[in-house]
Design a protein around this motif. Structure first.
Motif, PDB file in Angstrom:
ATOM      1  N   ALA A  24      19.312 -18.366  -1.923  1.00  0.00           N
ATOM      2  CA  ALA A  24      18.668 -18.776  -0.712  1.00  0.00           C
ATOM      3  C   ALA A  24      17.018 -17.055   0.081  1.00  0.00           C
ATOM      4  O   ALA A  24      15.853 -17.143   0.347  1.00  0.00           O
ATOM      5  CB  ALA A  24      18.599 -19.707   0.291  1.00  0.00           C
ATOM      6  N   ALA A  25      18.334 -15.977  -0.091  1.00  0.00           N
ATOM      7  CA  ALA A  25      17.661 -15.191  -0.121  1.00  0.00           C
ATOM      8  C   ALA A  25      16.540 -14.522  -0.137  1.00  0.00           C
ATOM      9  O   ALA A  25      15.279 -14.287  -0.514  1.00  0.00           O
ATOM     10  CB  ALA A  25      18.210 -14.081   0.480  1.00  0.00           C
ATOM     11  N   ALA A  44      11.843 -21.568   2.956  1.00  0.00           N
ATOM     12  CA  ALA A  44      11.439 -21.315   4.465  1.00  0.00           C
ATOM     13  C   ALA A  44      10.172 -21.876   4.015  1.00  0.00           C
ATOM     14  O   ALA A  44       9.597 -22.325   2.808  1.00  0.00           O
ATOM     15  CB  ALA A  44      11.441 -19.637   4.372  1.00  0.00           C
ATOM     16  N   GLY A  45       9.258 -22.389   5.027  1.00  0.00           N
ATOM     17  CA  GLY A  45       8.393 -22.658   5.166  1.00  0.00           C
ATOM     18  C   GLY A  45       7.305 -21.877   4.616  1.00  0.00           C
ATOM     19  O   GLY A  45       5.158 -22.088   4.214  1.00  0.00           O
ATOM     20  N   VAL A  46       7.380 -20.319   4.710  1.00  0.00           N
ATOM     21  CA  VAL A  46       6.700 -19.828   4.103  1.00  0.00           C
ATOM     22  C   VAL A  46       7.204 -18.653   3.847  1.00  0.00           C
ATOM     23  O   VAL A  46       8.234 -18.620   3.644  1.00  0.00           O
ATOM     24  CB  VAL A  46       5.831 -18.772   5.747  1.00  0.00           C
ATOM     25  CG1 VAL A  46       5.186 -19.759   6.298  1.00  0.00           C
ATOM     26  CG2 VAL A  46       6.737 -17.976   6.792  1.00  0.00           C
ATOM     27  N   PRO A  47       7.005 -17.576   2.482  1.00  0.00           N
ATOM     28  CA  PRO A  47       7.418 -16.551   1.917  1.00  0.00           C
ATOM     29  C   PRO A  47       8.008 -15.803   3.076  1.00  0.00           C
ATOM     30  O   PRO A  47       7.417 -15.306   3.695  1.00  0.00           O
ATOM     31  CB  PRO A  47       6.138 -15.505   0.921  1.00  0.00           C
ATOM     32  CG  PRO A  47       4.624 -16.426   1.011  1.00  0.00           C
ATOM     33  CD  PRO A  47       4.848 -17.528   2.275  1.00  0.00           C
ATOM     34  N   SER A  66       6.836 -12.547   4.566  1.00  0.00           N
ATOM     35  CA  SER A  66       5.655 -12.169   5.378  1.00  0.00           C
ATOM     36  C   SER A  66       6.351 -12.526   7.001  1.00  0.00           C
ATOM     37  O   SER A  66       6.276 -12.820   8.187  1.00  0.00           O
ATOM     38  CB  SER A  66       5.183 -13.736   4.999  1.00  0.00           C
ATOM     39  OG  SER A  66       5.278 -15.183   5.244  1.00  0.00           O
ATOM     40  N   LEU A  67       7.996 -13.053   6.446  1.00  0.00           N
ATOM     41  CA  LEU A  67       8.721 -13.219   7.987  1.00  0.00           C
ATOM     42  C   LEU A  67       8.979 -11.557   8.420  1.00  0.00           C
ATOM     43  O   LEU A  67       8.972 -10.709   8.004  1.00  0.00           O
ATOM     44  CB  LEU A  67       9.989 -13.592   7.694  1.00  0.00           C
ATOM     45  CG  LEU A  67       9.692 -14.583   7.470  1.00  0.00           C
ATOM     46  CD1 LEU A  67      10.936 -15.278   7.176  1.00  0.00           C
ATOM     47  CD2 LEU A  67       9.321 -16.538   8.104  1.00  0.00           C
ATOM     48  N   SER A  68       9.005 -11.532  10.444  1.00  0.00           N
ATOM     49  CA  SER A  68       9.413 -10.274  10.319  1.00  0.00           C
ATOM     50  C   SER A  68      10.959  -9.764  10.567  1.00  0.00           C
ATOM     51  O   SER A  68      11.452 -10.991   9.644  1.00  0.00           O
ATOM     52  CB  SER A  68       9.216 -10.185  12.067  1.00  0.00           C
ATOM     53  OG  SER A  68       9.641 -10.914  12.705  1.00  0.00           O
ATOM     54  N   LYS A  69      11.156  -8.583   9.912  1.00  0.00           N
ATOM     55  CA  LYS A  69      12.880  -8.596  10.482  1.00  0.00           C
ATOM     56  C   LYS A  69      13.651  -9.576  11.123  1.00  0.00           C
ATOM     57  O   LYS A  69      14.430 -10.051  10.588  1.00  0.00           O
ATOM     58  CB  LYS A  69      12.745  -7.068  10.678  1.00  0.00           C
ATOM     59  CG  LYS A  69      14.522  -6.500  10.449  1.00  0.00           C
ATOM     60  CD  LYS A  69      15.276  -6.861   9.328  1.00  0.00           C
ATOM     61  CE  LYS A  69      16.765  -6.558   8.966  1.00  0.00           C
ATOM     62  NZ  LYS A  69      17.301  -6.659   8.311  1.00  0.00           N
ATOM     63  N   GLU A  70      13.324  -9.924  11.975  1.00  0.00           N
ATOM     64  CA  GLU A  70      14.077 -10.983  13.687  1.00  0.00           C
ATOM     65  C   GLU A  70      14.414 -11.837  12.720  1.00  0.00           C
ATOM     66  O   GLU A  70      15.097 -12.226  12.990  1.00  0.00           O
ATOM     67  CB  GLU A  70      13.517 -10.690  15.013  1.00  0.00           C
ATOM     68  CG  GLU A  70      13.345  -9.144  15.228  1.00  0.00           C
ATOM     69  CD  GLU A  70      12.533  -8.073  14.933  1.00  0.00           C
ATOM     70  OE1 GLU A  70      11.632  -8.279  14.569  1.00  0.00           O
ATOM     71  OE2 GLU A  70      13.385  -6.526  15.537  1.00  0.00           O
ATOM     72  N   GLN A  71      13.375 -12.107  12.078  1.00  0.00           N
ATOM     73  CA  GLN A  71      12.969 -13.749  11.663  1.00  0.00           C
ATOM     74  C   GLN A  71      13.759 -14.230  10.324  1.00  0.00           C
ATOM     75  O   GLN A  71      14.839 -14.452  10.471  1.00  0.00           O
ATOM     76  CB  GLN A  71      11.604 -14.207  11.739  1.00  0.00           C
ATOM     77  CG  GLN A  71      10.667 -14.228  12.541  1.00  0.00           C
ATOM     78  CD  GLN A  71       8.848 -14.559  12.097  1.00  0.00           C
ATOM     79  OE1 GLN A  71       8.610 -13.809  11.804  1.00  0.00           O
ATOM     80  NE2 GLN A  71       8.451 -15.714  13.479  1.00  0.00           N
ATOM     81  N   GLN A  72      13.631 -13.252   9.462  1.00  0.00           N
ATOM     82  CA  GLN A  72      14.468 -13.241   8.278  1.00  0.00           C
ATOM     83  C   GLN A  72      16.073 -12.601   8.459  1.00  0.00           C
ATOM     84  O   GLN A  72      16.490 -13.531   7.775  1.00  0.00           O
ATOM     85  CB  GLN A  72      14.127 -11.643   7.495  1.00  0.00           C
ATOM     86  CG  GLN A  72      12.855 -11.463   6.745  1.00  0.00           C
ATOM     87  CD  GLN A  72      12.435 -10.420   6.431  1.00  0.00           C
ATOM     88  OE1 GLN A  72      13.208  -9.604   5.459  1.00  0.00           O
ATOM     89  NE2 GLN A  72      11.500 -10.354   5.815  1.00  0.00           N
ATOM     90  N   ASP A  73      16.578 -12.038   9.285  1.00  0.00           N
ATOM     91  CA  ASP A  73      17.991 -12.136  10.277  1.00  0.00           C
ATOM     92  C   ASP A  73      18.202 -13.005  10.778  1.00  0.00           C
ATOM     93  O   ASP A  73      19.244 -13.995  10.636  1.00  0.00           O
ATOM     94  CB  ASP A  73      18.011 -10.815  11.412  1.00  0.00           C
ATOM     95  CG  ASP A  73      18.214  -9.323  11.028  1.00  0.00           C
ATOM     96  OD1 ASP A  73      17.649  -9.014   9.641  1.00  0.00           O
ATOM     97  OD2 ASP A  73      18.124  -8.300  11.878  1.00  0.00           O
ATOM     98  N   GLU A  74      17.813 -13.568  11.267  1.00  0.00           N
ATOM     99  CA  GLU A  74      17.460 -15.411  11.907  1.00  0.00           C
ATOM    100  C   GLU A  74      17.757 -16.640  10.863  1.00  0.00           C
ATOM    101  O   GLU A  74      18.909 -16.693  10.369  1.00  0.00           O
ATOM    102  CB  GLU A  74      16.248 -15.811  12.868  1.00  0.00           C
ATOM    103  CG  GLU A  74      17.147 -16.984  13.536  1.00  0.00           C
ATOM    104  CD  GLU A  74      15.309 -17.003  14.656  1.00  0.00           C
ATOM    105  OE1 GLU A  74      15.966 -18.469  14.829  1.00  0.00           O
ATOM    106  OE2 GLU A  74      15.261 -16.805  14.852  1.00  0.00           O
ATOM    107  N   LEU A  75      16.864 -16.013   9.891  1.00  0.00           N
ATOM    108  CA  LEU A  75      17.145 -17.027   8.635  1.00  0.00           C
ATOM    109  C   LEU A  75      18.068 -16.742   7.900  1.00  0.00           C
ATOM    110  O   LEU A  75      18.624 -17.602   7.648  1.00  0.00           O
ATOM    111  CB  LEU A  75      16.147 -17.184   7.839  1.00  0.00           C
ATOM    112  CG  LEU A  75      15.165 -17.831   7.027  1.00  0.00           C
ATOM    113  CD1 LEU A  75      15.129 -19.540   6.947  1.00  0.00           C
ATOM    114  CD2 LEU A  75      14.535 -17.745   5.676  1.00  0.00           C
ATOM    115  N   LEU A  76      18.475 -15.798   7.858  1.00  0.00           N
ATOM    116  CA  LEU A  76      20.124 -15.365   6.728  1.00  0.00           C
ATOM    117  C   LEU A  76      21.632 -16.225   7.451  1.00  0.00           C
ATOM    118  O   LEU A  76      21.955 -16.552   6.728  1.00  0.00           O
ATOM    119  CB  LEU A  76      20.435 -14.130   6.557  1.00  0.00           C
ATOM    120  CG  LEU A  76      19.286 -13.721   5.337  1.00  0.00           C
ATOM    121  CD1 LEU A  76      19.255 -11.646   5.801  1.00  0.00           C
ATOM    122  CD2 LEU A  76      19.729 -14.028   4.287  1.00  0.00           C
ATOM    123  N   CYS A  77      21.374 -16.006   8.583  1.00  0.00           N
ATOM    124  CA  CYS A  77      22.951 -16.376   9.695  1.00  0.00           C
ATOM    125  C   CYS A  77      22.202 -17.898   9.642  1.00  0.00           C
ATOM    126  O   CYS A  77      23.298 -18.465   9.618  1.00  0.00           O
ATOM    127  CB  CYS A  77      22.385 -16.160  11.240  1.00  0.00           C
ATOM    128  SG  CYS A  77      22.874 -13.852  10.956  1.00  0.00           S
TER     129      CYS A  77
END
Length: 102
Positions: A15-16, A22-25, A28-39
């Protein structure tokens, strides 16, 4: 249990890397958005596997996938999950069904 940890790690890693859910690559997400997505992915994997969704469990899974997040993210997500409930959060995120045709 060790096999389950490997399976969970492979799911989180896939997934990572691909960002397939994710709806977008992902890049293209911010670090905070990536961290939230990983969690979020880690919590969903743990829940789907029937394991307790804890900060430590999420952190271990994220680390096993070769990823990292700011230390507060797993704690924040685990606190939210414990107060709202994972089933309720999944239902909130699933959206509603479309209206019927006439």
């Amino acid at each position: 249990l060790k096999g389950a940890d490997s399976d969970r790690s492979a799911q989180a890693d896939q997934a990572a890397e691909t960002g397939a859910m994710a709806g977008v690559p992902v890049n293209s997400l911010s670090k905070e958005q990536q961290d939230e997505l990983l969690c979020t992915y880690a919590a969903l994997i743990l829940h789907d596997d029937g394991a307790d969704v804890t900060a430590q469990g999420m952190a271990n899974l994220i680390k096993a996938a070769g990823c990292s997040v700011e230390a507060y993210w797993p704690m924040l997500m685990a606190k939210m999950i414990s107060s709202v409930g994972m089933d309720a959060l999944v239902k909130m995120g699933s959206g509603g069904s479309g209206g019927g045709g006439a």
